[in-house]
Design a protein around this motif. Structure first.
Motif, PDB file in Angstrom:
ATOM      1  N   ARG A 171       0.893  -1.204   0.128  1.00  0.00           N
ATOM      2  CA  ARG A 171       0.043   0.052   0.032  1.00  0.00           C
ATOM      3  C   ARG A 171       0.763   1.315   0.142  1.00  0.00           C
ATOM      4  NH1 ARG A 171      -4.773   0.467   4.265  1.00  0.00           N
ATOM      5  NH2 ARG A 171      -5.475  -1.341   3.077  1.00  0.00           N
ATOM      6  N   ARG A 172       1.738   1.233   0.749  1.00  0.00           N
ATOM      7  CA  ARG A 172       2.890   2.344   0.867  1.00  0.00           C
ATOM      8  C   ARG A 172       3.528   2.703  -0.394  1.00  0.00           C
ATOM      9  NH1 ARG A 172       3.115   7.442   2.878  1.00  0.00           N
ATOM     10  NH2 ARG A 172       5.079   8.023   3.400  1.00  0.00           N
ATOM     11  N   ILE A 173       4.170   1.560  -1.080  1.00  0.00           N
ATOM     12  CA  ILE A 173       4.877   1.510  -2.245  1.00  0.00           C
ATOM     13  C   ILE A 173       3.830   2.355  -3.360  1.00  0.00           C
ATOM     14  CG2 ILE A 173       5.775   0.342  -4.045  1.00  0.00           C
ATOM     15  CD1 ILE A 173       6.572  -1.458  -2.006  1.00  0.00           C
ATOM     16  N   LEU A 174       2.784   1.800  -3.470  1.00  0.00           N
ATOM     17  CA  LEU A 174       1.607   2.322  -4.476  1.00  0.00           C
ATOM     18  C   LEU A 174       1.278   3.825  -4.200  1.00  0.00           C
ATOM     19  CD1 LEU A 174      -0.006   1.596  -6.948  1.00  0.00           C
ATOM     20  CD2 LEU A 174      -1.974   0.773  -5.286  1.00  0.00           C
ATOM     21  N   GLU A 175       1.018   4.065  -2.838  1.00  0.00           N
ATOM     22  CA  GLU A 175       0.742   5.387  -2.499  1.00  0.00           C
ATOM     23  C   GLU A 175       1.828   6.536  -2.849  1.00  0.00           C
ATOM     24  OE1 GLU A 175      -1.069   7.576   1.635  1.00  0.00           O
ATOM     25  OE2 GLU A 175       0.900   6.385   1.699  1.00  0.00           O
TER      26      GLU A 175
END
Length: 260
Positions: A171-175
């Motif tokens: 989720r953080r990578i995509l964000e």
């Protein structure tokens, strides 16, 4: 006093040779220890410089990126970068970049080895060298490193990719990707691009607009969102087809409110 003219006895010569040999060994040992200490310091500094930013940016929005800094230095102009959390980005935007750039994103650990092998085989047959970078690799490169094709940069990119996949959830990578991806002239991230090209925040764009943003990602300096070429429009349509095939549940467990 005058030097003794008498030669050293055999036992004295052996003792003298041992002392000299022992002195050389001690000097050699000191040199090796000095190199080891120096190498250890280099390794510790490298780990600190690479690991600490990854850990901090796991929680803190990046104030800028390496690409933005490079653009600012070269152009002498401020870049449009507006951070928004993933909760304020339309799910279609996330699905569009995954459909366009990295369809194995939910499952891989930073590297798509099938894509790397296919790209290498195509290049060996005389085809142009095409990219096979995952979203994680693109975040590692754009956030921390310089652009280029040197082996040093590729090696550092691989190391930073491993760190990101280890320390950050998907989720953080995509964000971060959706916030720092270059999508137009001096325009970084879906929020800045959505407001500039569609006159609305990233939370309110539709599937077609999300696909158009994703369509320019290979080269936002050549491809235009405001004046899309036939190729960009065809690419947008292909991305829309891929989004439909993947389905709204493809990023379940990654997008906010889509926990498995």
């Amino acid at each position: 006093m005058t030097e003794s003219r008498f030669p050293l006895l055999p036992s004295a010569r052996r003792i003298s040779r041992r002392k000299k040999s022992s002195g050389r060994r001690r000097a050699s040992g000191r040199t090796r220890n000095s190199w080891r200490r120096w190498l250890l310091r280099v390794v510790l500094v490298f780990l600190l410089v690479s690991v600490l930013p990854v850990l901090l940016l796991r929680w803190i929005p990046p104030p800028t990126s390496a690409v933005m800094l490079a653009r600012t230095l070269v152009e002498g102009r401020t870049q449009d970068y507006q951070w928004v959390p993933l909760e304020r980005i339309a799910p279609d935007a996330a699905l569009a970049v995954v459909a366009a750039e990295d369809q194995k994103f939910p499952d891989h650990r930073g590297f798509d080895f099938d894509a790397i092998r296919d790209a290498a085989e195509s290049h060996a047959r005389g085809g142009r060298l095409r990219g096979a970078s995952t979203l994680t690799q693109q975040v590692a490169r754009n956030l921390f490193l310089w652009q280029g094709r040197s082996y040093l940069r590729k090696g550092l990119e691989a190391w930073m990719t491993v760190l990101l996949e280890t320390a950050w959830p998907k989720r953080r990578i995509l964000e971060v990707y959706l916030n720092i991806a270059e999508m137009g002239e001096r325009t970084f991230g879906v929020q800045a691009a959505s407001r500039r090209y569609f006159g609305r925040p990233a939370a309110d764009i539709n599937a077609g607009q999300a696909a158009l943003l994703a369509a320019v990602l290979p080269n936002p300096h050549r491809f235009r969102i405001d004046h899309p070429s036939d190729y960009v429009l065809e690419r947008r349509d292909r991305i829309l087809q891929q989004m439909s095939l993947l389905g709204n549940g493809y990023l379940r467990g990654i997008l906010p409110g889509s926990e498995k």
